[in-house]
Design a protein around this motif. Sequence first.
Motif, PDB file in Angstrom:
ATOM      1  N   GLN A 246       0.853  -1.190   0.000  1.00  0.00           N
ATOM      2  CA  GLN A 246       0.000   0.000   0.000  1.00  0.00           C
ATOM      3  C   GLN A 246       0.886   1.236   0.000  1.00  0.00           C
ATOM      4  O   GLN A 246       1.875   1.298   0.743  1.00  0.00           O
ATOM      5  CB  GLN A 246      -0.910   0.025   1.220  1.00  0.00           C
ATOM      6  N   TYR A 247       0.511   2.202  -0.817  1.00  0.00           N
ATOM      7  CA  TYR A 247       1.238   3.454  -0.913  1.00  0.00           C
ATOM      8  C   TYR A 247       0.363   4.570  -0.341  1.00  0.00           C
ATOM      9  O   TYR A 247      -0.818   4.653  -0.649  1.00  0.00           O
ATOM     10  CB  TYR A 247       1.576   3.781  -2.371  1.00  0.00           C
ATOM     11  N   SER A 248       0.987   5.440   0.450  1.00  0.00           N
ATOM     12  CA  SER A 248       0.287   6.593   1.008  1.00  0.00           C
ATOM     13  C   SER A 248       1.183   7.816   0.897  1.00  0.00           C
ATOM     14  O   SER A 248       2.410   7.700   0.904  1.00  0.00           O
ATOM     15  CB  SER A 248      -0.051   6.372   2.487  1.00  0.00           C
ATOM     16  N   PHE A 249       0.558   8.969   0.814  1.00  0.00           N
ATOM     17  CA  PHE A 249       1.310  10.223   0.780  1.00  0.00           C
ATOM     18  C   PHE A 249       0.649  11.209   1.732  1.00  0.00           C
ATOM     19  O   PHE A 249      -0.575  11.327   1.761  1.00  0.00           O
ATOM     20  CB  PHE A 249       1.345  10.816  -0.634  1.00  0.00           C
ATOM     21  N   PHE A 250       1.477  11.893   2.498  1.00  0.00           N
ATOM     22  CA  PHE A 250       0.997  12.895   3.447  1.00  0.00           C
ATOM     23  C   PHE A 250       1.798  14.174   3.227  1.00  0.00           C
ATOM     24  O   PHE A 250       3.030  14.135   3.152  1.00  0.00           O
ATOM     25  CB  PHE A 250       1.168  12.410   4.891  1.00  0.00           C
TER      26      PHE A 250
ATOM     27  N   GLY B 153       8.591  16.827   7.083  1.00  0.00           N
ATOM     28  CA  GLY B 153       8.101  17.299   5.792  1.00  0.00           C
ATOM     29  C   GLY B 153       7.097  16.334   5.195  1.00  0.00           C
ATOM     30  O   GLY B 153       6.473  15.546   5.893  1.00  0.00           O
ATOM     31  N   SER B 154       6.962  16.380   3.873  1.00  0.00           N
ATOM     32  CA  SER B 154       6.035  15.471   3.197  1.00  0.00           C
ATOM     33  C   SER B 154       6.521  14.035   3.383  1.00  0.00           C
ATOM     34  O   SER B 154       7.702  13.791   3.628  1.00  0.00           O
ATOM     35  CB  SER B 154       5.942  15.814   1.714  1.00  0.00           C
ATOM     36  N   LEU B 155       5.590  13.088   3.268  1.00  0.00           N
ATOM     37  CA  LEU B 155       5.930  11.690   3.539  1.00  0.00           C
ATOM     38  C   LEU B 155       5.323  10.779   2.490  1.00  0.00           C
ATOM     39  O   LEU B 155       4.118  10.792   2.256  1.00  0.00           O
ATOM     40  CB  LEU B 155       5.402  11.283   4.916  1.00  0.00           C
ATOM     41  N   SER B 156       6.193   9.996   1.840  1.00  0.00           N
ATOM     42  CA  SER B 156       5.749   8.888   0.995  1.00  0.00           C
ATOM     43  C   SER B 156       5.926   7.632   1.820  1.00  0.00           C
ATOM     44  O   SER B 156       7.043   7.292   2.221  1.00  0.00           O
ATOM     45  CB  SER B 156       6.592   8.798  -0.278  1.00  0.00           C
ATOM     46  N   SER B 157       4.826   6.957   2.101  1.00  0.00           N
ATOM     47  CA  SER B 157       4.842   5.789   2.973  1.00  0.00           C
ATOM     48  C   SER B 157       4.471   4.540   2.184  1.00  0.00           C
ATOM     49  O   SER B 157       3.520   4.546   1.415  1.00  0.00           O
ATOM     50  CB  SER B 157       3.845   5.990   4.114  1.00  0.00           C
TER      51      SER B 157
ATOM     52  N   SER C 272      12.177  15.778   3.453  1.00  0.00           N
ATOM     53  CA  SER C 272      13.406  16.425   3.908  1.00  0.00           C
ATOM     54  C   SER C 272      14.635  15.530   3.736  1.00  0.00           C
ATOM     55  O   SER C 272      15.750  15.954   4.005  1.00  0.00           O
ATOM     56  CB  SER C 272      13.276  16.822   5.377  1.00  0.00           C
ATOM     57  N   GLY C 273      14.418  14.270   3.286  1.00  0.00           N
ATOM     58  CA  GLY C 273      15.540  13.373   3.061  1.00  0.00           C
ATOM     59  C   GLY C 273      15.712  12.285   4.106  1.00  0.00           C
ATOM     60  O   GLY C 273      16.544  11.400   3.946  1.00  0.00           O
ATOM     61  N   TRP C 274      14.941  12.333   5.184  1.00  0.00           N
ATOM     62  CA  TRP C 274      15.020  11.286   6.193  1.00  0.00           C
ATOM     63  C   TRP C 274      14.447   9.991   5.625  1.00  0.00           C
ATOM     64  O   TRP C 274      13.608  10.005   4.724  1.00  0.00           O
ATOM     65  CB  TRP C 274      14.239  11.693   7.444  1.00  0.00           C
TER      66      TRP C 274
ATOM     67  N   GLY D  35       7.971 -13.276  15.517  1.00  0.00           N
ATOM     68  CA  GLY D  35       7.618 -12.111  16.308  1.00  0.00           C
ATOM     69  C   GLY D  35       8.791 -11.162  16.503  1.00  0.00           C
ATOM     70  O   GLY D  35       8.694 -10.179  17.219  1.00  0.00           O
ATOM     71  N   GLU D  36       9.892 -11.429  15.832  1.00  0.00           N
ATOM     72  CA  GLU D  36      11.123 -10.646  15.972  1.00  0.00           C
ATOM     73  C   GLU D  36      11.105  -9.420  15.070  1.00  0.00           C
ATOM     74  O   GLU D  36      10.694  -9.483  13.914  1.00  0.00           O
ATOM     75  CB  GLU D  36      12.311 -11.531  15.611  1.00  0.00           C
ATOM     76  N   GLU D  37      11.561  -8.304  15.628  1.00  0.00           N
ATOM     77  CA  GLU D  37      11.740  -7.100  14.822  1.00  0.00           C
ATOM     78  C   GLU D  37      13.094  -7.219  14.122  1.00  0.00           C
ATOM     79  O   GLU D  37      14.127  -7.307  14.780  1.00  0.00           O
ATOM     80  CB  GLU D  37      11.683  -5.852  15.696  1.00  0.00           C
ATOM     81  N   ILE D  38      13.082  -7.243  12.801  1.00  0.00           N
ATOM     82  CA  ILE D  38      14.300  -7.442  12.016  1.00  0.00           C
ATOM     83  C   ILE D  38      15.025  -6.125  11.791  1.00  0.00           C
ATOM     84  O   ILE D  38      16.237  -6.043  11.909  1.00  0.00           O
ATOM     85  CB  ILE D  38      13.968  -8.101  10.669  1.00  0.00           C
ATOM     86  N   LEU D  39      14.286  -5.091  11.445  1.00  0.00           N
ATOM     87  CA  LEU D  39      14.838  -3.754  11.229  1.00  0.00           C
ATOM     88  C   LEU D  39      13.931  -2.725  11.872  1.00  0.00           C
ATOM     89  O   LEU D  39      12.711  -2.845  11.811  1.00  0.00           O
ATOM     90  CB  LEU D  39      14.924  -3.417   9.730  1.00  0.00           C
ATOM     91  N   ASN D  40      14.536  -1.717  12.449  1.00  0.00           N
ATOM     92  CA  ASN D  40      13.818  -0.547  12.945  1.00  0.00           C
ATOM     93  C   ASN D  40      14.826   0.587  12.966  1.00  0.00           C
ATOM     94  O   ASN D  40      15.544   0.766  13.943  1.00  0.00           O
ATOM     95  CB  ASN D  40      13.217  -0.782  14.323  1.00  0.00           C
ATOM     96  N   VAL D  41      14.903   1.317  11.838  1.00  0.00           N
ATOM     97  CA  VAL D  41      15.958   2.302  11.651  1.00  0.00           C
ATOM     98  C   VAL D  41      15.364   3.603  11.111  1.00  0.00           C
ATOM     99  O   VAL D  41      14.514   3.588  10.220  1.00  0.00           O
ATOM    100  CB  VAL D  41      17.028   1.776  10.663  1.00  0.00           C
ATOM    101  N   LEU D  42      15.854   4.717  11.637  1.00  0.00           N
ATOM    102  CA  LEU D  42      15.519   6.045  11.138  1.00  0.00           C
ATOM    103  C   LEU D  42      16.835   6.760  10.873  1.00  0.00           C
ATOM    104  O   LEU D  42      17.661   6.905  11.774  1.00  0.00           O
ATOM    105  CB  LEU D  42      14.682   6.825  12.152  1.00  0.00           C
ATOM    106  N   LEU D  43      17.046   7.172   9.610  1.00  0.00           N
ATOM    107  CA  LEU D  43      18.303   7.814   9.228  1.00  0.00           C
ATOM    108  C   LEU D  43      18.067   9.237   8.760  1.00  0.00           C
ATOM    109  O   LEU D  43      17.107   9.518   8.036  1.00  0.00           O
ATOM    110  CB  LEU D  43      18.985   7.025   8.105  1.00  0.00           C
ATOM    111  N   GLU D  44      18.984  10.122   9.134  1.00  0.00           N
ATOM    112  CA  GLU D  44      18.910  11.526   8.755  1.00  0.00           C
ATOM    113  C   GLU D  44      19.233  11.727   7.276  1.00  0.00           C
ATOM    114  O   GLU D  44      19.816  10.866   6.626  1.00  0.00           O
ATOM    115  CB  GLU D  44      19.887  12.340   9.600  1.00  0.00           C
ATOM    116  N   GLU D  45      18.886  12.906   6.793  1.00  0.00           N
ATOM    117  CA  GLU D  45      19.028  13.219   5.382  1.00  0.00           C
ATOM    118  C   GLU D  45      20.472  13.222   4.892  1.00  0.00           C
ATOM    119  O   GLU D  45      20.733  12.958   3.732  1.00  0.00           O
ATOM    120  CB  GLU D  45      18.359  14.565   5.051  1.00  0.00           C
ATOM    121  N   HIS D  46      21.420  13.513   5.729  1.00  0.00           N
ATOM    122  CA  HIS D  46      22.807  13.607   5.276  1.00  0.00           C
ATOM    123  C   HIS D  46      23.555  12.269   5.335  1.00  0.00           C
ATOM    124  O   HIS D  46      24.763  12.222   5.154  1.00  0.00           O
ATOM    125  CB  HIS D  46      23.570  14.671   6.084  1.00  0.00           C
TER     126      HIS D  46
END
Length: 97
Positions: A21-25, A31-35, A52-54, A65-76
Amino acid sequence: MRDLDWFKKNIAPYLVDYEIQYSFFNKGDFGSLSSITFESYKKGGYIHFWGSGWLGVDVVDYETGEEILNVLLEEHSAKEQDELLEKLKKILLLDME
């Protein structure tokens, strides 16, 4: 830069067992978000491409039930973002083998 179009060209065509599923906010935390939300009977999660590049990625293995990835990276952090998306691609495509 990796973005929604990159996902649609490089990952989505291979995710035949996934519901996508694609969503846009217009207004989000960075900033704007493509999800992109993806789900199969084995794994599920999301990718957030922020205007903003994040970049945010979360993947859960439903079987363990394991979380494999959970990462938030900055724009730079372009190199780290590329590495994260390649890691995600490998994780998701393993289900296709």
